[in-house]
Motif scaffolding. Structure first.
Motif, short mmCIF file in Angstrom:
data_model
loop_
_atom_site.label_atom_id
_atom_site.label_comp_id
_atom_site.label_asym_id
_atom_site.label_seq_id
_atom_site.Cartn_x
_atom_site.Cartn_y
_atom_site.Cartn_z
N ARG A 298 71.18 55.80 26.23
CA ARG A 298 72.28 55.54 25.30
C ARG A 298 73.52 56.34 25.67
NH1 ARG A 298 67.97 56.08 21.64
NH2 ARG A 298 68.65 58.18 21.04
N ARG A 299 73.31 57.61 26.02
CA ARG A 299 74.46 58.46 26.34
C ARG A 299 75.19 57.94 27.58
NH1 ARG A 299 71.92 62.80 27.64
NH2 ARG A 299 71.71 63.57 25.49
N ARG A 300 74.42 57.56 28.58
CA ARG A 300 75.05 57.10 29.82
C ARG A 300 75.83 55.81 29.60
NH1 ARG A 300 72.14 57.45 35.69
NH2 ARG A 300 73.79 56.45 36.94
N LEU A 301 75.23 54.88 28.86
CA LEU A 301 75.96 53.64 28.58
C LEU A 301 77.21 53.90 27.75
CD1 LEU A 301 73.54 50.67 27.73
CD2 LEU A 301 74.96 51.02 29.75
N ALA A 302 77.07 54.74 26.73
CA ALA A 302 78.21 55.01 25.85
C ALA A 302 79.37 55.63 26.61
CB ALA A 302 77.77 55.92 24.70
N LEU A 303 79.07 56.49 27.57
CA LEU A 303 80.12 57.20 28.30
C LEU A 303 80.67 56.40 29.48
CD1 LEU A 303 78.62 60.81 28.38
CD2 LEU A 303 80.50 59.98 26.94
N GLU A 304 79.82 55.63 30.14
CA GLU A 304 80.24 55.01 31.40
C GLU A 304 80.61 53.53 31.28
OE1 GLU A 304 77.53 55.82 34.58
OE2 GLU A 304 77.41 57.96 34.13
N VAL A 312 77.51 46.08 36.67
CA VAL A 312 76.09 46.05 36.38
C VAL A 312 75.39 47.31 36.91
CG1 VAL A 312 75.89 43.55 36.27
CG2 VAL A 312 75.65 44.70 38.47
N GLU A 313 75.98 47.97 37.90
CA GLU A 313 75.34 49.18 38.41
C GLU A 313 75.30 50.27 37.33
OE1 GLU A 313 79.66 49.44 38.93
OE2 GLU A 313 78.18 47.93 39.55
N THR A 314 76.27 50.24 36.43
CA THR A 314 76.27 51.19 35.31
C THR A 314 75.08 50.93 34.40
OG1 THR A 314 78.67 51.41 35.37
CG2 THR A 314 77.58 52.00 33.32
N LEU A 315 74.85 49.68 34.08
CA LEU A 315 73.70 49.32 33.25
C LEU A 315 72.40 49.68 33.97
CD1 LEU A 315 72.25 47.98 30.89
CD2 LEU A 315 72.74 45.76 31.93
N LEU A 316 72.31 49.35 35.24
CA LEU A 316 71.09 49.66 35.99
C LEU A 316 70.84 51.17 36.06
CD1 LEU A 316 71.42 47.06 38.88
CD2 LEU A 316 69.72 47.07 37.04
#
Length: 341
Positions: A298-304, A312-316
Motif C-alpha cells: 500500500r505504501r509503495r503504491l500510494a507514494l509511487e 506497470v513496473e510500479t504496480l509490479l
C-alpha cells in the motif's frame, strides 16, 4: 423479472469507488458477480458527456447503471440512453442519503413517496426492454420501517420492478452524515426476510454489513441474493470465493497474484490512452489485506503511483513486496526447529 441466479451476488454501486477501472478488476475476480456503476443523475446522462460518463468495457458485463432522479419522464429518457449503451439493467437509487440527493429530492428521499417511485418505475419500464430494479433503504427518519419498506416494495413491484435490493438500515436525512448512515442505524435483516416471505415471486437481495462469505451464505437461506459494498472494495479477495462457493464454478483466477497479472494488459491499455496509474491502482490498495507485505504494498503504491510517468513496473514492484514477504515467511517456517518430545 431477473432470475434468482442473476441477483445471487452483486457489488453495490459506490460513489467514487465503482468506476470502470474498479469494475474491470472485480470482473477478473468473479465472472458471476453482478456489477453496478456509480450513481449518475438523469441530468448527467441526458445532458452530460455520455462517452466519458457511461462508456465501459464489455468485459464488465453483466453491468447495471444506477440512476438518480425523481422525474418519471427524465428517468425514462435516461434509461433509454442506458439501453442504447447496452447496459444489462437500470437501477433506481432510492437509498442514498447524501446532501446532493436531498437537494435534488431523490435518492433516500423517495422512501417517503412510494407512489412517485411507482410512476418512475412504470415510465422506465415503458421506455426500455432491459430490467429495471430498485435499491432502497428500510425507511428514513421517523418512518415505521415495516410500513415504509412494504409500501415502497409493493408500489415498485406493481409497476413492474424486476428486482429489489434492500439496504437493511434506515437512512437519517438529518443528523447523520452519509458515512454515518452506512454504520450507525441498526441493521434489521429480519424485516427484509419478512418482505421476501410476503413477496415470494419477487427477486429480493439484501445489503448492509455483510463482510464474510459465511454471512453471505447464511443470508441466502432467506433471500434470493446478497449485495455487498465496502467489503468488496477493502478486501477484494472475498470476490475470489464467489464463483466457487455461490455458483459451483471455478474461480477465474487462482489467487490475487494471478489476478494482478491478468489486470496488467488492461492497465497498459489505459496508460497508453493517457490515464494516470494512480487512478487505476487506488482501487487495489485493499488487495492483500492481512497478508505479509500488505503495508509495504500500500505504501509503495500510494507514494509511487502518483508520480508522472508511473507505469506497470510500479504496480509490479509493489506486488513484489508481498511476494517477497510471503516467501520470507514460508522460508522461516521451513527452518523452525522441530518439536521435541
Amino acid at each position: 423479472m431477473l432470475t434468482n441466479q442473476e441477483i445471487r451476488f452483486a457489488v453495490a454501486p459506490m460513489m467514487d469507488w465503482t468506476d470502470r477501472h474498479c469494475r474491470y478488476f472485480h470482473r477478473l475476480l468473479s465472472r458471476r458477480a453482478r456489477l453496478y456503476t456509480e450513481m449518475l443523475t438523469t441530468g448527467a446522462v441526458i445532458h452530460g458527456d455520455r462517452t466519458r460518463l457511461m462508456a465501459f468495457d464489455p468485459f464488465e458485463q453483466p453491468l447495471a447503471l444506477q440512476l438518480g432522479g425523481a422525474e418519471p419522464a427524465e428517468l425514462a429518457k435516461a434509461a433509454s440512453v442506458a439501453e442504447d449503451f447496452r447496459y444489462s439493467e437500470v437501477n433506481l437509487n432510492v437509498g442514498c442519503p447524501s446532501d446532493r440527493v436531498q437537494n435534488g429530492a431523490f435518492g433516500a428521499c423517495l422512501m417517503r413517496e412510494p407512489a412517485l417511485v411507482g410512476d418512475c418505475i412504470k415510465a422506465m419500464k415503458d421506455a426500455v426492454a432491459i430490467p429495471v430494479t430498485v435499491k432502497c433503504r428500510i425507511g428514513v427518519d421517523d418512518q415505521e420501517p415495516e410500513q415504509a419498506l412494504f409500501a415502497l416494495a409493493e408500489e415498485s413491484v406493481a409497476n413492474g420492478a424486476d428486482a429489489l435490493f434492500v439496504h437493511a438500515r434506515k437512512a437519517w436525512l438529518k443528523g447523520l452524515s452519509p458515512k454515518e448512515n452506512r454504520d450507525v442505524p441498526p441493521l434489521d435483516y429480519a424485516l427484509v426476510h419478512r418482505l421476501k416471505r410476503a413477496l415470494p415471486d419477487v427477486p429480493i437481495a439484501i445489503n448492509g454489513g455483510l463482510t464474510r462469505m459465511a454471512q453471505i451464505e447464511e443470508q441466502l437461506n432467506f433471500v434470493d441474493g446478497v449485495m455487498i459494498g465496502r467489503a468488496a472494495y477493502h478486501d477484494p479477495a472475498l470476490l475470489l470465493e464467489v464463483d466457487s462457493r455461490l455458483f459451483g464454478e471455478a474461480a477465474p483466477t487462482a489467487d490475487l497474484f494471478e489476478a494482478v497479472d491478468a489486470f496488467l494488459p488492461y492497465v497498459e491499455r489505459q496508460l497508453t490512452k493517457g490515464e494516470r496509474l494512480a487512478a487505476i491502482t487506488r482501487h487495489l490498495l485493499g488487495l492483500f489485506v492481512g497478508m505479509p507485505g500488505a503495508r509495504s504494498f500500500r505504501r509503495r503504491l500510494a507514494l509511487e503511483a502518483i508520480k508522472p510517468g508511473a507505469g506497470v513496473e510500479t504496480l509490479l514492484g509493489a506486488v513484489d513486496e508481498v511476494r517477497a514477504a510471503v516467501a520470507r515467511l514460508a522460508a522461516a517456517k521451513l527452518v523452525e526447529p522441530a518439536e521435541t518430545g
